[in-house]
Design a protein around this motif. Sequence first.
Motif: not given
Length: 235
Positions: A23-29
């Motif tokens: 989920x974190x990896x899919x976040x922008x930035x």
Amino acid sequence: MTEGATLLLVDDHRVFADVLGEALLAEDGISRVDRASNLDAARALIASDPPDLVLLDLMLADESGFDLLDELARSADAPPAIVLSGSNEPRLIVKALESGAGGWLSKTTPLQALMAAVWQVLSGQLYLAPATLRPVLDHLLSDRRGRQAAAEFVAELTPRELEVLRCLVSGMTRAEVAAQLFVSMNTVRTHVQSLLRRSDQHSALALVAFARSHGVKGIDEIDELPAAGCRGSSF
């Protein structure tokens, strides 16, 4: 904050770590999310390719995340860390912040709130969830009041009462205190009774526990005693 932040997620719950990591990896930035299930793996990743920020669980099987927090705090170029915990106990939050954590989050924190915390800590700020602010402040105020009460209790003792109390905290019996101070048992008894009244305790055992909780050290725990010392000065 520039794009491309790298994170290290330290958690031994594999399913939780995998789901959160993706989920974190899919976040922008966010450009990379490494995962470690124990402290040695985390140390190796930090040493070989330091992340921008560490998300750290404190309960790691037989290990404590506090050990890693302490290590990071001692290193000038270490990444900041946010504790990601299943607990919101104020005492633990304060301890983590004192150990160098840049923030504290519950594992039930929604992803967007977690990301807001990540960016805030990466920008050099401290993060605490609004729900934890009041309990943490209450804990700090209570601790401060306790320290003030402790200082007042000790300050009101006579030098001889403090000597007797230190001897008791060291584990001496009343007879041993009398021998240590070269005084009579009746004299020791009088001072113990005075200490019990001052502390509102009802036994020598409770008095010792009370004294220790108020920071009173035994004679074997202090580097230098006052001139009178617990060495037999006269009354």
